[in-house]
Design an enzyme around this catalytic site. Structure first.
Site, PDB file in Angstrom:
ATOM      1  N   ASP A  88      43.169  35.389  31.302  1.00 20.64           N
ATOM      2  CA  ASP A  88      44.315  34.570  31.672  1.00 20.64           C
ATOM      3  C   ASP A  88      44.424  34.314  33.174  1.00 20.64           C
ATOM      4  O   ASP A  88      44.466  33.162  33.612  1.00 20.64           O
ATOM      5  CB  ASP A  88      45.611  35.193  31.132  1.00 20.64           C
ATOM      6  CG  ASP A  88      45.739  36.681  31.433  1.00 20.64           C
ATOM      7  OD1 ASP A  88      44.935  37.222  32.217  1.00 20.64           O
ATOM      8  OD2 ASP A  88      46.662  37.321  30.874  1.00 20.64           O
ATOM      9  N   ASP A 112      46.375  51.381  33.137  1.00 19.00           N
ATOM     10  CA  ASP A 112      45.641  50.790  32.014  1.00 19.00           C
ATOM     11  C   ASP A 112      44.142  50.851  32.286  1.00 19.00           C
ATOM     12  O   ASP A 112      43.687  50.448  33.358  1.00 19.00           O
ATOM     13  CB  ASP A 112      46.067  49.322  31.802  1.00 19.00           C
ATOM     14  CG  ASP A 112      47.543  49.207  31.475  1.00 19.00           C
ATOM     15  OD1 ASP A 112      48.040  50.064  30.726  1.00 19.00           O
ATOM     16  OD2 ASP A 112      48.198  48.279  31.980  1.00 19.00           O
ATOM     17  N   ASP A 140      41.350  49.381  30.354  1.00 19.70           N
ATOM     18  CA  ASP A 140      40.756  48.550  29.307  1.00 19.70           C
ATOM     19  C   ASP A 140      39.281  48.315  29.610  1.00 19.70           C
ATOM     20  O   ASP A 140      38.874  48.191  30.778  1.00 19.70           O
ATOM     21  CB  ASP A 140      41.486  47.208  29.206  1.00 19.70           C
ATOM     22  CG  ASP A 140      42.945  47.374  28.784  1.00 19.70           C
ATOM     23  OD1 ASP A 140      43.258  48.435  28.201  1.00 19.70           O
ATOM     24  OD2 ASP A 140      43.748  46.471  29.041  1.00 19.70           O
TER      25      ASP A 140
END
Length: 474
Positions: free
Chosen positions: A169, A83, A85
């Site tokens: 998070d 990933d 991002d």
């Protein structure tokens, strides 16, 4: 990889900041820990070229831009990042103005997707605190909206990188890499948690779970995926707050199902979900059956475990898998229970009984997970093939063998034979295994040797009488 995370973190928990002063390695959102290029293994060589293009163009456009979250975390762990991002201070509209291949998505959480063929680079604007937003922003339902239970329904308040880090998070995801100075910025002591292999929420766990209950699933998924432990404070409220999962839309739970069960960690995630009372929000009927002390429960649990083990192995071996197979396995025995109940109370044909049971169980399951129609069709084919595979007389065997989903149905039959272990199923599974390996001539001989199921012989059709030339008018 030329440098490990253990070497990137000094033994005495100290680092050198950009002013060459030694400081204690305790990050804060106002003053992050800054790891210079020689203190971390994050390299542009390990990144997607397209992600680097996005970073460079944002920087060239006068914006701050960072590789953030999983891409940085996985490199620190010595894993191949998947990933890429990006977080930036550019707004979605400003991002779109810079990239012709950009599309804006999401209402709850506005994002920019930069499309490079099959690869999509996700770009998010720094998130800010809702309490710091202007009165106008807080009153705009398109920008900020929160449910009575504390769940964020709209989260498009923008802020600084410090606020963005605090809004993330887990500590291991609050890590930012800059392509301008090649430094890693650690806002929540995430580098240390990466080293210690700890999943830790940022902020008060109960508040963060209420904001987005899916974080409970993410904690489990990261723990199993990265071989980490969930910190005591992070896992403590999960069971108590598990009921919040009822507020998650069925479409979003389908996406979470794919991440939990079609990632090579289905067995581990299944066990964790059950231990935290979360599995029932994916499959209510299955969860209910698993909590009953019956033979059906034994078959169901063993069958599900075997199906998930096979799925995990196929993913690890980079073989193709379909979510439909696991859905079919999860719901097979609940379907059989519905079929038996309908048989007791009606005089329907077996085919009508099957479709009556199907029309009961699928809408019920759809209320939890919105299974796309393309997968529903495959689930139905797998189930229908279980009956077709049992009928091998005449031309039926060849027709079944030519079915587009024969292989999935056959694999499903093998699992059933292994779990139920009845002589009939074992013989049937072996017959179809042999049928695939022999010549057409040998297949014909195999079909001739099959005993037709009782009552399966068709009667020869009666000749239709020709209509009389005379007609009687009423």
């Amino acid at each position: 990889m030329r440098k490990t995370i253990a070497k990137a973190i000094p033994k005495k928990d100290t680092i050198k900041n950009t002013r060459n002063k030694t400081t204690v390695a305790t990050a804060s959102f106002d003053k992050p820990l800054i790891f210079s290029r020689d203190q971390h293994p994050v390299s542009r060589k390990l990144m997607s070229p397209n992600a680097l293009k996005v970073l460079y163009r944002l920087n060239k456009g006068g914006f701050d831009a960072y590789l953030v979250g999983g891409g940085v975390r996985d490199i620190l762990l010595g894993l191949k990042p998947k990933d890429f991002d990006i977080a930036t201070n550019a707004t979605p509209d400003e991002i779109k103005a810079l990239f012709r291949n950009c599309r804006l998505i999401g209402r709850r959480f506005r994002l920019a997707h930069i499309v490079f063929g099959r690869e999509i680079i996700e770009v998010a604007t720094f998130r800010g605190h809702h309490e710091n937003a202007s009165k106008e922003e807080r009153n705009c339902t398109k920008t900020s909206k929160q449910s009575d239970a504390g769940m964020l329904l709209r989260d498009n308040i923008y802020g600084s990188i410090n606020e963005d880090a605090e809004r993330r998070d887990f500590t291991i995801n609050a890590l930012y890499y800059s392509a301008k100075d090649f430094k890693v910025y650690d806002f929540a002591n995430g580098v240390q948690d990466v080293k210690d292999k700890v999943i830790r929420l940022i902020g008060d766990p109960e508040t963060r779970y209420r904001e987005d209950p899916v974080r409970m699933l993410r904690a489990i998924r990261f723990a199993t995926k990265l071989d980490m432990q969930i910190s005591d404070s992070t896992k403590a409220p999960i069971k108590e707050l598990s009921s919040l999962m009822a507020n998650i839309p069925a479409a979003r739970l389908f996406e979470e199902f794919l991440k939990m069960f079609i990632s090579g960690k289905a067995v581990a995630n299944f066990e964790q979900l059950r231990s935290y009372n979360l599995f029932g929000y994916f499959f209510p009927a299955v969860d209910q059956a698993l909590n009953q002390d019956t033979q059906e429960q034994d078959f169901l649990l063993d069958f599900i475990m075997l199906a998930m083990e096979n799925t995990d192995k196929r993913i690890i071996n980079e073989q193709r898998v379909t979510p439909a197979f696991l859905f079919a396995a999860m719901l097979w025995y609940p379907l059989q229970k519905h079929i038996q109940q309908i048989k007791v109370t009606t005089q329907l044909t077996p085919q009508d009984v099957f479709f009556a049971a199907l029309n009961e169980i699928m809408p019920e399951q759809q209320r939890s997970i919105a299974i796309p129609k393309r997968f529903q069709a495959v689930i139905k084919d797998i189930w229908i093939l279980q009956e077709k595979l049992g009928r091998r007389d005449g031309k039926r065997a060849f027709k079944t063998f030519e079915h587009a989903k024969f292989r999935a149905g056959y694999d499903f039959l093998l699992l059933r034979a292994q779990i139920e272990a009845t002589p009939e199923l074992i013989e049937l599974a072996q017959w179809w295994t042999d049928f695939q390996e022999v010549s057409d001539e040998a297949r014909l001989q195999m079909i001739k040797g099959v005993r037709s199921p009782q009552g399966s012989k068709r009667r020869s059709p009666k000749k239709r009488r020709k209509p009389s030339a005379k007609t009687t008018e009423s």
